[in-house]
Write a protein that holds these residues in place. Structure first.
Motif, PDB file in Angstrom:
ATOM      1  N   GLU A  19       0.823  -1.204   0.000  1.00 42.97           N
ATOM      2  CA  GLU A  19       0.000   0.000   0.000  1.00 42.97           C
ATOM      3  C   GLU A  19       0.863   1.262   0.000  1.00 42.97           C
ATOM      4  O   GLU A  19       1.973   1.262   0.537  1.00 42.97           O
ATOM      5  CB  GLU A  19      -0.920   0.009   1.218  1.00 42.97           C
ATOM      6  CG  GLU A  19      -1.913  -1.148   1.242  1.00 42.97           C
ATOM      7  CD  GLU A  19      -2.936  -0.994   2.348  1.00 42.97           C
ATOM      8  OE1 GLU A  19      -3.075   0.139   2.872  1.00 42.97           O
ATOM      9  OE2 GLU A  19      -3.591  -1.991   2.694  1.00 42.97           O
ATOM     10  N   PHE A  59       1.330  -1.494  -6.682  1.00 38.16           N
ATOM     11  CA  PHE A  59       0.657  -1.102  -5.450  1.00 38.16           C
ATOM     12  C   PHE A  59      -0.703  -1.797  -5.336  1.00 38.16           C
ATOM     13  O   PHE A  59      -1.359  -2.086  -6.346  1.00 38.16           O
ATOM     14  CB  PHE A  59       0.459   0.411  -5.400  1.00 38.16           C
ATOM     15  CG  PHE A  59       1.710   1.187  -5.103  1.00 38.16           C
ATOM     16  CD1 PHE A  59       2.369   1.039  -3.898  1.00 38.16           C
ATOM     17  CD2 PHE A  59       2.224   2.090  -6.028  1.00 38.16           C
ATOM     18  CE1 PHE A  59       3.524   1.760  -3.618  1.00 38.16           C
ATOM     19  CE2 PHE A  59       3.368   2.820  -5.758  1.00 38.16           C
ATOM     20  CZ  PHE A  59       4.022   2.649  -4.545  1.00 38.16           C
ATOM     21  N   SER A  60      -1.136  -2.035  -4.107  1.00 37.49           N
ATOM     22  CA  SER A  60      -2.427  -2.672  -3.869  1.00 37.49           C
ATOM     23  C   SER A  60      -3.119  -1.971  -2.717  1.00 37.49           C
ATOM     24  O   SER A  60      -2.664  -0.939  -2.220  1.00 37.49           O
ATOM     25  CB  SER A  60      -2.232  -4.162  -3.576  1.00 37.49           C
ATOM     26  OG  SER A  60      -1.373  -4.345  -2.459  1.00 37.49           O
ATOM     27  N   GLY A  61      -4.248  -2.564  -2.286  1.00 37.64           N
ATOM     28  CA  GLY A  61      -5.007  -1.951  -1.202  1.00 37.64           C
ATOM     29  C   GLY A  61      -6.103  -1.045  -1.728  1.00 37.64           C
ATOM     30  O   GLY A  61      -6.396  -1.013  -2.927  1.00 37.64           O
ATOM     31  N   ARG A  62      -6.702  -0.287  -0.844  1.00 37.70           N
ATOM     32  CA  ARG A  62      -7.807   0.605  -1.208  1.00 37.70           C
ATOM     33  C   ARG A  62      -7.309   2.048  -1.321  1.00 37.70           C
ATOM     34  O   ARG A  62      -6.377   2.448  -0.619  1.00 37.70           O
ATOM     35  CB  ARG A  62      -8.917   0.525  -0.164  1.00 37.70           C
ATOM     36  CG  ARG A  62      -9.519  -0.865  -0.009  1.00 37.70           C
ATOM     37  CD  ARG A  62     -10.542  -0.874   1.116  1.00 37.70           C
ATOM     38  NE  ARG A  62     -11.692  -0.033   0.799  1.00 37.70           N
ATOM     39  CZ  ARG A  62     -12.807  -0.482   0.207  1.00 37.70           C
ATOM     40  NH1 ARG A  62     -12.900  -1.761  -0.144  1.00 37.70           N
ATOM     41  NH2 ARG A  62     -13.816   0.329  -0.035  1.00 37.70           N
ATOM     42  N   PHE A  84      -4.949  -1.752  -7.206  1.00 40.58           N
ATOM     43  CA  PHE A  84      -5.849  -1.171  -6.217  1.00 40.58           C
ATOM     44  C   PHE A  84      -7.231  -1.798  -6.334  1.00 40.58           C
ATOM     45  O   PHE A  84      -7.704  -2.119  -7.427  1.00 40.58           O
ATOM     46  CB  PHE A  84      -5.940   0.343  -6.400  1.00 40.58           C
ATOM     47  CG  PHE A  84      -4.679   1.079  -6.027  1.00 40.58           C
ATOM     48  CD1 PHE A  84      -4.312   1.205  -4.700  1.00 40.58           C
ATOM     49  CD2 PHE A  84      -3.869   1.641  -6.996  1.00 40.58           C
ATOM     50  CE1 PHE A  84      -3.148   1.870  -4.340  1.00 40.58           C
ATOM     51  CE2 PHE A  84      -2.706   2.307  -6.657  1.00 40.58           C
ATOM     52  CZ  PHE A  84      -2.348   2.417  -5.321  1.00 40.58           C
ATOM     53  N   ALA A 126      -0.526   5.467   4.129  1.00 37.34           N
ATOM     54  CA  ALA A 126      -1.838   6.110   4.267  1.00 37.34           C
ATOM     55  C   ALA A 126      -1.738   7.591   4.574  1.00 37.34           C
ATOM     56  O   ALA A 126      -2.534   8.403   4.099  1.00 37.34           O
ATOM     57  CB  ALA A 126      -2.634   5.391   5.362  1.00 37.34           C
TER      58      ALA A 126
END
Length: 858
Positions: free
Chosen positions: A327, A348-351, A372, A330
């Motif tokens: 990620e 990249f990954s995640g929200r 994402f 944040a």
């Protein structure tokens, strides 16, 4: 420039300095040289010394006309004294000689200049000296600042400059300085600014150089593509360093842990190198003053470490084109001054997080081609400054927020190739929206008619969804360059103007659509059924005939054996020509152009039509199947500003010839290089806009995108109405990368169109085409050809413009005087755009979408 004279002089210099004992001898001698003036020389009046220096210069504009013995030298133009009495009472003072951008040339009399007592600041920047860096400048013992940038200096960087003990600023950027950075410069312990960008420095950087320069505030080595060095860990021992610019300078290896100690950094640019490995843990924890971070275009990997959210002043975060995973930290998104996040082409990954609406200053978020997931943050529409949100090629789902365009600046939305579903919201507030790309998702429902009310909407791509209903007639209100609604479930009549006037319209994959030029014409649906029986009979007859023909053809090929044709002709559109006729026409009288990859021939067809054939001599020995697959992709490209490829011919030797449509007016280069360039400004602007639209289509609307990679004015064809057609695109795909690069390197006359990073990057980008486009813009604005080998002033139009752009009357010297003064303001605007497009730093060039928008602006 005069490359032959320059190289011969340089070879003589190198022949002397390459003797083993000489450099050491010069180092020992340089202090003696610096202080060996005679008493008579030292007592020579300042104005006489300056006039001796002036006499060595060629001053075509008379900029130094006020330099006269009858006037105190402190009153001369471009000379400044800190003491008003200097030059009158003979009081020694600090003297500044600033001759930047005056068009000067000649052999610099540094001996006289360096005997001027109190000479503290000297600038010879942006001139045309065309000589080696004068060694005698090392005698200017009182110098604090020396600026020799962009003045056509070449040869090695003198190690004798180490004698300038009081030097605080040294700028040699934008020249053609070669060889290694002399380790002896480490003696300049008080140096605060060292700018060597945009030269031809090579080799490995000596550790001692940076170990001693601990006072540096500004270090720029960017654009020195031939350096072959790891990032020096010693850079981390410069506690005062604020600007560290190493873009495109051949650095490799990992980012040293020592960089974590650079607490004063404001700008860190390590982009376009060959850096690998992870970013050191804790990176950013102490960067409290960092404004810009650019690590793009490397091979960095692993998660991006926490700590960057501590960079409270950060405005730009650019890490695109790496292999980062995990990620994005944040806390990054909530930084109060953050304006740009570019993280595309990573892993990249995640929200994507919700943005701090109301206080965020984000302007563009580009996170394309990652992994994402989750929904699109609704808070994006509440960020008042957001003008670009691009998140294509991810795994986003959910629905598209209906407030996405509540940001009054929103211009580009691209969420194509995701898993977003639901209906397309009414974008009634998107008054500045230029591009909307929602392709390859799961959208259902109808196309909102309100899209037709958006005043500057130019690109719409809704392909590969589940949309139903009719195409709204309101879309005819738009000045569209692209409408792609293919592969949906649309039905009904297609608005007539969309079919007849739109340059690039894609309707296939919607069997329910009907209208002129489509399989269903709407008005006579029964005709198709009435003819089914007759069609079946005809098909049976044709099938039998084909079988007979195939058998006869096979027998003929067996009988012919080795006498079969060595050429294979593939036509994508009906064209009355054979391979034998094509090759028979390859003789000099038909040649209408020459380029890096071969000659262009004008060939008359049997039906009276003409075609242009580009014969590619730089064959990469690709197989026929490989060439055919590539050419089929290029031949499918359809746009009003793209020249149509009608076919190609492949020889048994691997040679490829590409057949294009022909235009009687010829190319833009033909017009520019004519005895008089007569094209008016409105037509020039039309050419610029059409060319920009064609390139934007190649870059962003083709799937996959197409790079031109050989854009120049000879590849811009002009129709009768001066509507441009881009030709010559994608040649590298037909000949292979190795053959393409070899041929391009050999075309010295066209090097001015090639972006500076071409020589050192492995992965070509859209921004290289943007640079070439900028060169063509300069041709249109100035009325000058890009390359003028016979010119004594400057052979490269980019350098020619850069030398004048910052002068007080620079625009009047640059803009084509044959154009009416009423167009001067528009020309000035286009000139500024051209300068942006030809920026040395790729990331400072605009994308072609933005170029189109700016050229369309009133």
């Amino acid at each position: 420039m005069a490359p032959r004279r320059r190289r011969s002089a340089y070879s003589v210099s190198m022949a002397a300095t390459n003797r083993g004992y000489l450099p050491f001898f010069l180092l020992l001698l340089s202090p003696l040289i610096t202080t060996s003036y005679s008493a008579a020389e030292a007592e020579q009046p300042v104005h006489e010394l300056l006039l001796s220096f002036k006499a060595s210069l060629h001053d075509p504009s008379g900029a130094l006309a006020t330099w006269s013995s009858s006037t105190p030298y402190c009153n001369w133009s471009h000379v400044t004294c800190t003491d008003a009495a200097a030059g009158i009472a003979g009081v020694n003072s600090s003297i500044t000689v600033s001759l930047q951008g005056l068009g000067l040339s000649g052999d610099i009399n540094a001996s006289a200049l360096c005997r001027v007592p109190g000479l503290a600041d000297l600038s010879l920047a942006s001139n045309a000296f065309n000589q080696t860096v004068p060694l005698q400048l090392s005698r200017c013992a009182s110098l604090v600042s020396l600026n020799l940038s962009s003045a056509f200096f070449w040869g090695p960087l003198p190690e004798q400059f180490a004698a300038l003990a009081g030097l605080v600023s040294l700028d040699l950027s934008g020249n053609d300085i070669e060889g290694t950075v002399p380790p002896g410069l480490a003696a300049l312990r008080g140096l605060q600014t060292l700018d060597l960008r945009g030269n031809r420095l090579s080799g490995v950087l000596h550790p001692a150089l940076f170990r001693n320069l601990t006072s540096l505030h500004y270090l720029d080595l960017s654009g020195n593509h031939f350096l072959e060095s790891p990032l020096p860990p010693e850079l981390g021992g410069m506690p005062s360093l604020r600007w560290l610019l190493l873009q495109g300078a051949g650095f490799s290896g990992a980012i040293p842990d020592t960089f974590l100690a650079l607490e004063q950094l404001q700008v860190l640019d390590l982009s376009m190198n060959s850096l690998t490995g992870p970013v050191p843990p804790g990176f950013g924890l102490k960067f409290q003053k960092l404004l810009s971070l650019d690590l793009s275009g490397n091979g960095l990997s692993g998660p991006f470490p926490d700590g960057v959210e501590r960079c409270l002043m950060l405005q730009r975060f650019e890490v695109q084109g790496n292999a980062f995973t995990g990620e994005i930290p944040a806390g990054l998104w909530s930084l109060p001054d953050l304006q740009v996040v570019r993280a595309e082409d990573n892993r990249f990954s995640g929200r994507l997080p919700e943005f701090p609406a109301g206080v965020s200053r984000l302007e563009q978020v580009q996170v394309d081609n990652n992994s994402f997931s989750g929904g699109i943050p609704r808070s994006i529409g509440l960020v008042r400054t957001m003008y670009r949100f691009s998140a294509s090629l991810n795994e986003l789902d959910g629905s598209l927020p209906d407030n996405l365009c509540d940001s009054p600046a929103m211009s580009i939305i691209d969420v194509s190739h995701n898993a977003i579903s639901g209906t397309i919201p009414e974008f009634s507030n998107c008054k500045r929206l230029v591009s909307l790309r929602l392709s390859s998702n799961g959208f259902t429902g109808t196309i909102p008619a309100s899209l037709g009310d958006l005043p500057v909407l130019t690109y719409i791509d809704l392909s590969s969804n589940g949309l139903t209903g009719a195409i709204p007639a309101e879309l005819q209100n738009l000045k569209l360059a692209l409408l792609n609604v293919s592969y949906n479930r649309l039905s009904g009549r297609v608005p007539a103007e969309l079919v007849s006037d739109l340059p690039a319209v894609f309707l296939q994959g919607n069997p329910g659509l009907c209208g002129p030029g489509l399989p269903n014409d709407c008005d006579m649906p029964s005709r198709k059924h009435q003819g089914l029986a007759l069609a079946a009979t005809v098909v049976l007859f044709i099938t039998g005939a084909v079988l007979l023909a195939v058998g006869a053809s096979a027998m003929y090929r067996r009988l012919q054996g080795k006498n079969s044709s060595p050429w294979k002709l593939v036509l994508f559109h009906p064209t009355k020509i054979t391979a034998e006729e094509l090759f028979a026409a390859f003789h000099e009288k038909n040649v209408i152009g020459r380029g890096a990859f071969g000659k262009v021939y004008l060939i008359a067809l049997q039906d009276g039509q003409n075609v242009a054939v580009k014969r590619l001599f730089c064959s990469g020995k690709l197989t026929f199947r490989e060439v055919k697959n590539e050419m089929k992709v290029l031949a499918k490209i359809r746009h009003k500003n793209i020249a149509k490829i009608t076919g190609f011919c492949y020889s048994s030797e691997g040679e490829v010839s590409v057949i294009y449509e022909y235009f009687q007016r010829g190319s833009l280069q033909d017009m520019i290089c004519a005895a008089k360039f007569t094209l008016g400004w409105n037509d020039r602007l039309k050419v610029a806009l059409g060319l920009a639209q064609g390139l934007a289509y190649l870059h962003h609307d083709c799937t996959p995108g197409v790079l031109h990679r050989d854009l120049k004015s000879s590849n811009v064809l002009l129709a009768d109405d001066f509507e441009p057609r881009v030709a010559g695109f994608g040649v590298h795909r037909a000949v292979g990368e190795k053959a393409y690069r070899a041929s391009l390197d050999s075309d010295l006359n066209q090097r001015c169109y090639v972006a500076p990073e071409q020589n050192f990057t492995k992965n070509p980008t859209n921004l290289m085409d943007v640079y070439s486009f900028g060169v063509i813009l300069l041709e249109l604005v100035t009325g000058r050809p890009a390359e003028q080998p016979a010119s004594k002033d400057c052979s490269d139009i980019v350098s020619w413009v850069r030398r004048r752009i910052n002068l007080i009357d620079g625009a009047s010297q640059i803009l084509d005087p044959s154009i009416s003064h009423t167009a001067q303001q528009e020309m000035q605007t286009v000139l500024e755009l051209a300068v942006r497009c030809t920026s040395v730093k790729p990331d400072q060039r605009p994308a072609m979408y933005e170029v189109v928008r700016l050229l369309q602006a009133p």
